[in-house]
Design a protein around this motif. Structure first.
Motif, PDB file in Angstrom:
ATOM      1  N   ASP A 104      -2.524  30.493 -19.002  1.00 25.91           N
ATOM      2  CA  ASP A 104      -2.313  31.839 -19.545  1.00 25.91           C
ATOM      3  C   ASP A 104      -3.249  32.126 -20.709  1.00 25.91           C
ATOM      4  N   ARG A 105      -3.430  31.137 -21.565  1.00 23.04           N
ATOM      5  CA  ARG A 105      -4.321  31.328 -22.706  1.00 23.04           C
ATOM      6  C   ARG A 105      -5.760  31.575 -22.227  1.00 23.04           C
ATOM      7  N   PHE A 106      -6.205  30.798 -21.247  1.00 22.76           N
ATOM      8  CA  PHE A 106      -7.564  30.969 -20.726  1.00 22.76           C
ATOM      9  C   PHE A 106      -7.717  32.327 -20.048  1.00 22.76           C
ATOM     10  N   LYS A 107      -6.714  32.693 -19.245  1.00 24.06           N
ATOM     11  CA  LYS A 107      -6.772  33.964 -18.517  1.00 24.06           C
ATOM     12  C   LYS A 107      -6.882  35.160 -19.471  1.00 24.06           C
ATOM     13  N   ARG A 108      -6.229  35.070 -20.614  1.00 20.37           N
ATOM     14  CA  ARG A 108      -6.307  36.161 -21.603  1.00 20.37           C
ATOM     15  C   ARG A 108      -7.719  36.364 -22.123  1.00 20.37           C
ATOM     16  N   GLU A 109      -8.510  35.303 -22.114  1.00 15.12           N
ATOM     17  CA  GLU A 109      -9.909  35.397 -22.584  1.00 15.12           C
ATOM     18  C   GLU A 109     -10.772  36.218 -21.620  1.00 15.12           C
ATOM     19  N   LEU A 110     -10.354  36.280 -20.367  1.00 10.99           N
ATOM     20  CA  LEU A 110     -11.125  36.968 -19.336  1.00 10.99           C
ATOM     21  C   LEU A 110     -10.507  38.333 -19.079  1.00 10.99           C
ATOM     22  N   ASP A 111     -10.949  39.326 -19.801  1.00  2.56           N
ATOM     23  CA  ASP A 111     -10.365  40.654 -19.702  1.00  2.56           C
ATOM     24  C   ASP A 111     -10.915  41.384 -18.480  1.00  2.56           C
ATOM     25  N   GLY A 112     -10.030  41.725 -17.554  1.00  2.00           N
ATOM     26  CA  GLY A 112     -10.477  42.452 -16.359  1.00  2.00           C
ATOM     27  C   GLY A 112     -10.048  41.805 -15.065  1.00  2.00           C
ATOM     28  N   ILE A 113      -9.238  40.765 -15.141  1.00  2.00           N
ATOM     29  CA  ILE A 113      -8.716  40.135 -13.932  1.00  2.00           C
ATOM     30  C   ILE A 113      -7.665  41.050 -13.329  1.00  2.00           C
ATOM     31  N   GLN A 114      -7.746  41.263 -12.021  1.00  2.00           N
ATOM     32  CA  GLN A 114      -6.836  42.202 -11.373  1.00  2.00           C
ATOM     33  C   GLN A 114      -5.749  41.525 -10.541  1.00  2.00           C
ATOM     34  N   VAL A 115      -6.036  40.370  -9.991  1.00  2.00           N
ATOM     35  CA  VAL A 115      -5.066  39.676  -9.150  1.00  2.00           C
ATOM     36  C   VAL A 115      -5.119  38.190  -9.496  1.00  2.00           C
ATOM     37  N   GLU A 116      -3.943  37.560  -9.558  1.00  2.00           N
ATOM     38  CA  GLU A 116      -3.905  36.124  -9.820  1.00  2.00           C
ATOM     39  C   GLU A 116      -3.322  35.402  -8.618  1.00  2.00           C
ATOM     40  N   LEU A 117      -3.950  34.285  -8.261  1.00  2.00           N
ATOM     41  CA  LEU A 117      -3.453  33.437  -7.177  1.00  2.00           C
ATOM     42  C   LEU A 117      -3.247  32.030  -7.710  1.00  2.00           C
ATOM     43  N   GLN A 118      -2.184  31.399  -7.267  1.00  2.00           N
ATOM     44  CA  GLN A 118      -1.933  29.991  -7.554  1.00  2.00           C
ATOM     45  C   GLN A 118      -2.093  29.286  -6.223  1.00  2.00           C
ATOM     46  N   ALA A 119      -2.965  28.294  -6.124  1.00  2.00           N
ATOM     47  CA  ALA A 119      -3.200  27.640  -4.836  1.00  2.00           C
ATOM     48  C   ALA A 119      -3.166  26.125  -4.969  1.00  2.00           C
ATOM     49  N   THR A 120      -2.458  25.489  -4.029  1.00  2.00           N
ATOM     50  CA  THR A 120      -2.429  24.024  -4.001  1.00  2.00           C
ATOM     51  C   THR A 120      -3.176  23.488  -2.782  1.00  2.00           C
ATOM     52  N   ASP A 121      -3.484  24.369  -1.830  1.00  2.96           N
ATOM     53  CA  ASP A 121      -4.346  23.974  -0.710  1.00  2.96           C
ATOM     54  C   ASP A 121      -5.090  25.221  -0.225  1.00  2.96           C
ATOM     55  N   PRO A 122      -6.189  25.034   0.522  1.00  4.02           N
ATOM     56  CA  PRO A 122      -7.052  26.165   0.894  1.00  4.02           C
ATOM     57  C   PRO A 122      -6.335  27.300   1.623  1.00  4.02           C
ATOM     58  N   THR A 123      -5.262  27.020   2.350  1.00  2.00           N
ATOM     59  CA  THR A 123      -4.589  28.095   3.072  1.00  2.00           C
ATOM     60  C   THR A 123      -3.927  29.094   2.128  1.00  2.00           C
ATOM     61  N   GLU A 124      -3.620  28.670   0.909  1.00  2.00           N
ATOM     62  CA  GLU A 124      -2.969  29.562  -0.051  1.00  2.00           C
ATOM     63  C   GLU A 124      -3.953  30.513  -0.721  1.00  2.00           C
ATOM     64  N   MET A 125      -5.231  30.335  -0.435  1.00  2.00           N
ATOM     65  CA  MET A 125      -6.239  31.254  -0.973  1.00  2.00           C
ATOM     66  C   MET A 125      -7.247  31.617   0.105  1.00  2.00           C
ATOM     67  N   GLY A 126      -6.755  31.733   1.337  1.00  2.00           N
ATOM     68  CA  GLY A 126      -7.615  32.128   2.451  1.00  2.00           C
ATOM     69  C   GLY A 126      -7.981  33.602   2.350  1.00  2.00           C
ATOM     70  N   LEU A 127      -8.935  34.021   3.154  1.00  5.51           N
ATOM     71  CA  LEU A 127      -9.351  35.428   3.142  1.00  5.51           C
ATOM     72  C   LEU A 127      -8.198  36.368   3.493  1.00  5.51           C
ATOM     73  N   ASP A 128      -7.288  35.913   4.350  1.00  9.38           N
ATOM     74  CA  ASP A 128      -6.126  36.746   4.689  1.00  9.38           C
ATOM     75  C   ASP A 128      -5.261  37.002   3.459  1.00  9.38           C
ATOM     76  N   VAL A 129      -5.132  35.986   2.603  1.00  6.22           N
ATOM     77  CA  VAL A 129      -4.358  36.131   1.360  1.00  6.22           C
ATOM     78  C   VAL A 129      -5.080  37.119   0.430  1.00  6.22           C
ATOM     79  N   PHE A 130      -6.386  36.960   0.291  1.00  2.48           N
ATOM     80  CA  PHE A 130      -7.165  37.882  -0.547  1.00  2.48           C
ATOM     81  C   PHE A 130      -6.981  39.303  -0.051  1.00  2.48           C
ATOM     82  N   ASN A 131      -7.112  39.496   1.274  1.00  4.71           N
ATOM     83  CA  ASN A 131      -6.979  40.823   1.860  1.00  4.71           C
ATOM     84  C   ASN A 131      -5.617  41.449   1.569  1.00  4.71           C
TER      85      ASN A 131
END
Length: 132
Positions: free
Chosen positions: A101-128
């Motif tokens: 959370d502290r790091f994310k606050r440094e990056l102003d302009g993030i629109q969506v956050e994902l938490q991923a433990t394997d590649p399927t949790e951040m696949g293109l379908d998830v992004f879409n």
């Protein structure tokens, strides 16, 4: 946890100038600092981004995702990914989780956050689905 100035600088370049497709950030445990590990060129694909994340180590990443809306408009959203694979060391997972959370606050302009433990949790379908 300190954040190296380069992290903010690269993120601003991605956000304002779209000069990068993605940025992978790594915590240097000895220096207790977040640094830039890899920067992806605007022409690099999602597959190259996915391959830049180590299979057994945690990372933070930012990805500039382009998509077309139902109204046929070209859009993009900046995703923040907290990559924490099951095979990563417990200590590493704890450090990344507690600093996120502290790091994310440094990056102003993030629109969506994902938490991923394997590649399927951040696949293109998830992004879409999350971009709309």
């Amino acid at each position: 946890m300190a954040v190296h100035d380069d992290c903010k600088l690269r993120f601003l370049e991605l956000k304002a100038k779209r000069s990068h497709r993605f940025i992978v950030f790594k915590i240097e445990e000895k220096q207790k600092e977040v640094i830039v590990e890899k920067v992806g060129e605007p022409t690099e694909s999602y597959e190259e981004f996915s391959a830049a994340l180590p299979a057994d180590e945690c990372r933070y990443a930012v990805y500039d995702f382009d998509f077309v809306t139902e109204e046929n408009c070209q859009k993009s959203k900046i995703f923040f990914i907290a990559w924490s694979p099951d095979t990563a060391r417990v200590r590493s997972k704890m450090i990344y989780a507690s600093s996120k959370d502290r790091f994310k606050r440094e990056l102003d302009g993030i629109q969506v956050e994902l938490q991923a433990t394997d590649p399927t949790e951040m696949g293109l379908d998830v992004f879409n689905s999350r971009a709309r």
